[in-house]
Design a protein around this motif. Structure first.
Motif, PDB file in Angstrom:
ATOM      1  N   SER A 115       0.917  -1.081  -0.011  1.00 53.65           N
ATOM      2  CA  SER A 115       0.026  -0.055  -0.118  1.00 53.65           C
ATOM      3  C   SER A 115       1.076   1.147   0.131  1.00 53.65           C
ATOM      4  O   SER A 115       1.893   1.313   0.591  1.00 53.65           O
TER       5      SER A 115
ATOM      6  N   ASP B  96      -7.889  -4.679  -2.806  1.00 54.75           N
ATOM      7  CA  ASP B  96      -8.104  -4.155  -1.387  1.00 54.75           C
ATOM      8  C   ASP B  96      -6.833  -3.492  -0.905  1.00 54.75           C
ATOM      9  O   ASP B  96      -6.865  -2.966   0.108  1.00 54.75           O
ATOM     10  N   LYS B  97      -5.968  -3.326  -1.748  1.00 51.02           N
ATOM     11  CA  LYS B  97      -4.883  -2.316  -1.655  1.00 51.02           C
ATOM     12  C   LYS B  97      -5.262  -0.779  -1.271  1.00 51.02           C
ATOM     13  O   LYS B  97      -6.399  -0.525  -1.924  1.00 51.02           O
ATOM     14  N   LYS B  98      -4.493  -0.053  -0.420  1.00 50.36           N
ATOM     15  CA  LYS B  98      -5.214   1.165  -0.007  1.00 50.36           C
ATOM     16  C   LYS B  98      -3.965   2.166  -0.479  1.00 50.36           C
ATOM     17  O   LYS B  98      -2.641   1.931  -0.221  1.00 50.36           O
ATOM     18  N   GLY B  99      -4.142   3.346  -0.998  1.00 50.89           N
ATOM     19  CA  GLY B  99      -3.263   4.320  -1.276  1.00 50.89           C
ATOM     20  C   GLY B  99      -2.350   3.912  -2.613  1.00 50.89           C
ATOM     21  O   GLY B  99      -0.972   4.418  -2.424  1.00 50.89           O
TER      22      GLY B  99
ATOM     23  N   CYS C 120     -12.652   0.712  -7.644  1.00 49.46           N
ATOM     24  CA  CYS C 120     -11.712   0.701  -6.265  1.00 49.46           C
ATOM     25  C   CYS C 120     -11.288   2.140  -5.744  1.00 49.46           C
ATOM     26  O   CYS C 120     -10.365   2.797  -6.374  1.00 49.46           O
ATOM     27  N   ASP C 121     -11.878   2.264  -4.580  1.00 47.32           N
ATOM     28  CA  ASP C 121     -11.645   3.567  -4.030  1.00 47.32           C
ATOM     29  C   ASP C 121     -10.397   3.883  -3.475  1.00 47.32           C
ATOM     30  O   ASP C 121      -9.870   5.056  -3.426  1.00 47.32           O
ATOM     31  N   GLY C 122      -9.626   2.702  -3.019  1.00 48.33           N
ATOM     32  CA  GLY C 122      -8.266   3.009  -2.447  1.00 48.33           C
ATOM     33  C   GLY C 122      -7.248   3.172  -3.597  1.00 48.33           C
ATOM     34  O   GLY C 122      -6.202   3.158  -3.117  1.00 48.33           O
TER      35      GLY C 122
END
Length: 258
Positions: A92, A113-116, A133-135
């Motif tokens: 991430s 599912d990764k963020k940033g 994907c919002d992240g």
């Protein structure tokens, strides 16, 4: 079975077996030989095969480029496993390149599912896969859309990469890789995009399922010295292990983790 589904199955069979017979396909799908001949004629118009007396053979010239729909069917299980392993190398907050290969599409399927995370790609399919994907911050290279590969190519795409972007890792695949010639593709425009990505990253990860090992292609766009990781779904022989080891390339095996 619908005709379009039957033709897709025939394409999968010929990609694996390299040739087919009309009589055998007729029995397999419980249709007339005339129906199979029409299927083969349509697949020939799509550039997938060449009809022969009593059957057809796969086009296998070094510069032949399979449509993306057919490439997706070749060793799909191996590419799925490679995609899961590759996702484990992505953290991430990183910025990554994903090329327009079907292997990179499997990476995209496993990073939702990764963020940033920032993903830069020339693949329309990757863009669609990650669009909700919002992240994930998703960036297209822009350029000319190639219908056969659903990828963006050309000088605009290359310039955007070289002038504006730099990534922690680049994930890419190829048509074939050999110990003597390195990495080769089947389209010069696609190869130039891969080269640009490799120039603008800290780490190059080659997604190499067993269908690519020892296979020739044109043009050659990189040597083995240019890659840092090679993820594959088959145990490499001693020649491969020794050569890659001497070059400092990390070999990662994609085993069934499910």
């Amino acid at each position: 079975m619908l005709a379009v589904e039957r033709r897709k199955k025939i394409a999968e069979i010929i990609a694996k077996e390299k040739s087919v017979l009309v009589t055998e396909l007729g029995k397999m799908f419980s249709v007339t030989e005339e129906t199979i001949r029409r299927d083969l004629e349509k697949l020939e118009r799509q550039g997938i095969l060449v009809r022969t007396y009593g059957g057809a053979t796969l086009i296998e010239e070094a510069d032949f480029e399979m449509p993306v729909q057919l490439r997706e069917t070749i060793n799909a299980e191996g590419k799925h496993l490679i995609g899961k392993v590759a996702a484990g190398l992505i953290h991430s907050g990183e910025t990554i390149f994903l090329d327009a290969s079907t292997s990179s599409l499997h990476v995209a399927k496993n990073i939702k599912d990764k963020k940033g995370l920032t993903v830069i790609t020339n693949s329309l399919k990757v863009i669609m896969e990650l669009s909700e994907c919002d992240g994930i911050h998703l960036i297209s290279t822009g350029g000319i859309l190639r219908n056969k590969s659903l990828s963006y190519v050309g000088r605009v795409a290359e310039k955007n990469i070289l002038d504006h972007y730099y990534a922690n890792k680049a994930f890419l695949s190829c048509r074939g890789v050999t110990l003597t010639r390195g990495l080769a593709d089947s389209n010069e425009q696609e190869a130039e995009i891969k080269k640009a990505m490799m120039q603008c990253t800290e780490c190059v990860v080659l997604l190499c399922d067993q269908s690519k090992l020892g296979k020739l292609g044109f043009p050659v766009f990189a040597s083995l010295d240019d890659i840092d990781y090679m993820i594959t779904d088959v145990e490499l022989d001693n020649d491969w292990k020794e050569t890659l080891g001497k070059k400092g390339i990390n070999i990662v095996y994609a085993n069934n983790m499910e």
